[in-house]
Design a protein around this motif. Structure first.
Motif, mmCIF file in Angstrom:
data_model
loop_
_atom_site.group_PDB
_atom_site.id
_atom_site.type_symbol
_atom_site.label_atom_id
_atom_site.label_comp_id
_atom_site.label_asym_id
_atom_site.label_seq_id
_atom_site.Cartn_x
_atom_site.Cartn_y
_atom_site.Cartn_z
ATOM 1 N N SER A 6 0.883 -1.160 0.000
ATOM 2 C CA SER A 6 0.000 0.000 0.000
ATOM 3 C C SER A 6 0.920 1.209 0.000
ATOM 4 C CB SER A 6 -0.927 0.001 1.223
ATOM 5 O OG SER A 6 -0.200 0.243 2.411
ATOM 6 N N PRO A 7 0.400 2.423 -0.232
ATOM 7 C CA PRO A 7 1.299 3.571 -0.292
ATOM 8 C C PRO A 7 2.192 3.700 0.936
ATOM 9 C CG PRO A 7 -0.859 4.187 -1.097
ATOM 10 C CD PRO A 7 -0.994 2.793 -0.546
ATOM 11 N N GLY A 8 3.505 3.602 0.716
ATOM 12 C CA GLY A 8 4.468 3.762 1.802
ATOM 13 C C GLY A 8 4.759 2.525 2.606
ATOM 14 N N VAL A 9 4.202 1.365 2.235
ATOM 15 C CA VAL A 9 4.468 0.108 2.955
ATOM 16 C C VAL A 9 5.012 -0.907 1.954
ATOM 17 C CG1 VAL A 9 3.538 -1.754 4.374
ATOM 18 C CG2 VAL A 9 2.621 0.578 4.597
ATOM 19 N N TRP A 10 6.268 -1.297 2.166
ATOM 20 C CA TRP A 10 6.963 -2.190 1.243
ATOM 21 C C TRP A 10 7.274 -3.524 1.918
ATOM 22 C CZ3 TRP A 10 8.378 -0.345 -3.702
ATOM 23 C CH2 TRP A 10 8.190 1.023 -3.903
ATOM 24 N N GLN A 11 7.063 -4.602 1.176
ATOM 25 C CA GLN A 11 7.458 -5.940 1.625
ATOM 26 C C GLN A 11 8.745 -6.346 0.940
ATOM 27 O OE1 GLN A 11 5.093 -9.072 0.015
ATOM 28 N NE2 GLN A 11 6.071 -10.704 1.205
ATOM 29 N N PHE A 12 9.737 -6.790 1.722
ATOM 30 C CA PHE A 12 10.945 -7.392 1.180
ATOM 31 C C PHE A 12 10.815 -8.902 1.393
ATOM 32 C CE2 PHE A 12 13.635 -3.428 2.491
ATOM 33 C CZ PHE A 12 12.906 -2.653 1.604
ATOM 34 N N GLU A 13 10.637 -9.629 0.316
ATOM 35 C CA GLU A 13 10.536 -11.088 0.398
ATOM 36 C C GLU A 13 11.948 -11.656 0.309
ATOM 37 O OE1 GLU A 13 8.058 -14.787 -1.629
ATOM 38 O OE2 GLU A 13 7.813 -12.735 -2.375
ATOM 39 N N LEU A 14 12.447 -12.136 1.438
ATOM 40 C CA LEU A 14 13.833 -12.578 1.545
ATOM 41 C C LEU A 14 13.895 -14.102 1.501
ATOM 42 C CD1 LEU A 14 14.713 -9.998 4.349
ATOM 43 C CD2 LEU A 14 15.098 -9.761 1.878
ATOM 44 N N ARG A 15 14.914 -14.683 2.093
ATOM 45 C CA ARG A 15 15.077 -16.137 2.048
ATOM 46 C C ARG A 15 14.147 -16.807 3.063
ATOM 47 N NH1 ARG A 15 19.848 -13.903 0.591
ATOM 48 N NH2 ARG A 15 21.051 -14.935 -1.057
ATOM 49 N N GLY A 16 12.893 -17.004 2.660
ATOM 50 C CA GLY A 16 11.943 -17.676 3.523
ATOM 51 C C GLY A 16 11.359 -16.813 4.610
ATOM 52 N N VAL A 17 11.616 -15.518 4.586
ATOM 53 C CA VAL A 17 11.138 -14.624 5.630
ATOM 54 C C VAL A 17 10.878 -13.255 5.008
ATOM 55 C CG1 VAL A 17 13.447 -13.843 6.314
ATOM 56 C CG2 VAL A 17 11.579 -13.823 7.998
ATOM 57 N N ASN A 18 10.001 -12.476 5.630
ATOM 58 C CA ASN A 18 9.698 -11.132 5.151
ATOM 59 C C ASN A 18 10.276 -10.073 6.081
ATOM 60 O OD1 ASN A 18 7.976 -12.107 3.019
ATOM 61 N ND2 ASN A 18 6.380 -12.428 4.553
ATOM 62 N N PRO A 209 1.516 -11.751 3.218
ATOM 63 C CA PRO A 209 0.794 -10.728 3.976
ATOM 64 C C PRO A 209 -0.616 -10.545 3.432
ATOM 65 C CG PRO A 209 2.429 -9.729 2.543
ATOM 66 C CD PRO A 209 2.655 -11.200 2.466
ATOM 67 N N LEU A 210 -1.518 -10.150 4.306
ATOM 68 C CA LEU A 210 -2.880 -9.841 3.895
ATOM 69 C C LEU A 210 -2.953 -8.346 3.614
ATOM 70 C CD1 LEU A 210 -3.162 -12.610 5.344
ATOM 71 C CD2 LEU A 210 -5.383 -11.845 6.174
ATOM 72 N N THR A 211 -3.456 -7.984 2.448
ATOM 73 C CA THR A 211 -3.517 -6.575 2.084
ATOM 74 C C THR A 211 -4.873 -5.955 2.406
ATOM 75 O OG1 THR A 211 -4.107 -7.170 -0.189
ATOM 76 C CG2 THR A 211 -1.766 -6.801 0.297
ATOM 77 N N THR A 212 -5.855 -6.759 2.735
ATOM 78 C CA THR A 212 -7.159 -6.254 3.175
ATOM 79 C C THR A 212 -7.677 -7.156 4.299
ATOM 80 O OG1 THR A 212 -8.388 -7.585 1.553
ATOM 81 C CG2 THR A 212 -7.759 -5.349 0.900
ATOM 82 N N GLY A 213 -8.496 -6.560 5.172
ATOM 83 C CA GLY A 213 -9.169 -7.344 6.201
ATOM 84 C C GLY A 213 -8.264 -7.961 7.239
ATOM 85 N N GLY A 214 -7.143 -7.322 7.524
ATOM 86 C CA GLY A 214 -6.180 -7.907 8.455
ATOM 87 C C GLY A 214 -6.739 -8.112 9.853
ATOM 88 N N SER A 215 -7.375 -7.087 10.420
ATOM 89 C CA SER A 215 -7.891 -7.230 11.788
ATOM 90 C C SER A 215 -9.054 -8.212 11.839
ATOM 91 C CB SER A 215 -8.303 -5.868 12.350
ATOM 92 O OG SER A 215 -9.213 -5.209 11.507
#
Length: 225
Positions: A6-18, A209-215
């Motif tokens: 989402s704007p300003g939130v980046w995921q780094f998909e690394l070696r089996g972990v984020n 990661p869930l991009t909607t409905g997390g809570s």
């Protein structure tokens, strides 16, 4: 792989972990840092988001595990930012305490800790309810004694670390093998679902990661436990 959730939130998909990069007025915040082999991939992720390690304003650690703290030392000396973690896990990173051999997860941490280089960075302790920039810390023990979830209402995002994992649009609790105490994991999930503000993004340490409905997903998991 790097992607903007989402704007300003980046995921780094690394070696089996984020790991995650979240932008705010104090400079971007790096949340967790992968394994010792992930430092270069984090540099690449930062560059794709338009930053360098020296631009990072703070580092938040959800917990002490090789695959969440291992990349920190490899990002220095360019990275020169305070690191925030709960005291119970921060003291493992600084070497003030050692993981207990009397617990199966602690014994694994003791072994894998041989591959963790202590980063030459200032380590600050956070407690339940502390605010760090736009983030509120929630102490969520179970996966580790000092596990912390960081929630940013500004971004509608919760960085859940390894309290839960993500997949197929749902959340699942940390399992026995990788947890100190699965009963404490369940209690922490229920407590977080009750206390945390609503959020859309559920940024998990492992899985999608869930991009909607997390809570809502967290509440559904809490109801199943």
């Amino acid at each position: 792989m790097v992607r903007e959730l989402s704007p300003g939130v980046w995921q780094f998909e690394l070696r089996g972990v984020n790991a995650y990069l979240i932008e705010d007025d104090g400079g971007p915040t790096l949340v967790d840092a992968g394994t010792p082999r992930d430092a270069d991939d984090i540099r690449t992720g930062l560059a794709e988001a338009g930053y360098e390690p020296g631009d990072v304003g703070r580092v938040l650690l959800t917990h002490y595990d090789l695959d969440h703290v291992g990349g920190l030392a490899g990002l220095t000396p360019e990275l020169d930012a305070p690191v925030y973690a709960h005291r119970l896990d921060a003291e493992l990173l600084t070497g003030e305490r050692s993981p207990p051999l009397t617990n199966h997860k602690g014994a694994l941490q003791r072994l894998l800790g041989l591959f963790v280089t202590r980063p030459p960075l200032e380590i600050e302790h956070v407690e339940d309810g502390d605010e760090v920039g736009p983030f509120t810390a929630y102490h969520t023990p179970g996966h580790s004694p000092g596990h912390v979830v960081f929630v940013s209402e500004d971004h509608g995002a919760a960085v859940l670390g390894d309290l839960v994992a993500g997949g197929d649009g749902e959340l699942e609790p940390s399992g026995w093998l990788m947890s100190y105490d699965t009963a404490a994991v369940a209690a922490s999930i229920r407590d977080l679902a009750e206390r945390a503000p609503e959020f859309e993004l559920a940024c998990v340490g492992h899985g999608e990661p869930l991009t909607t409905g997390g809570s809502d997903a967290l509440a559904a998991l809490a109801a199943r436990l």
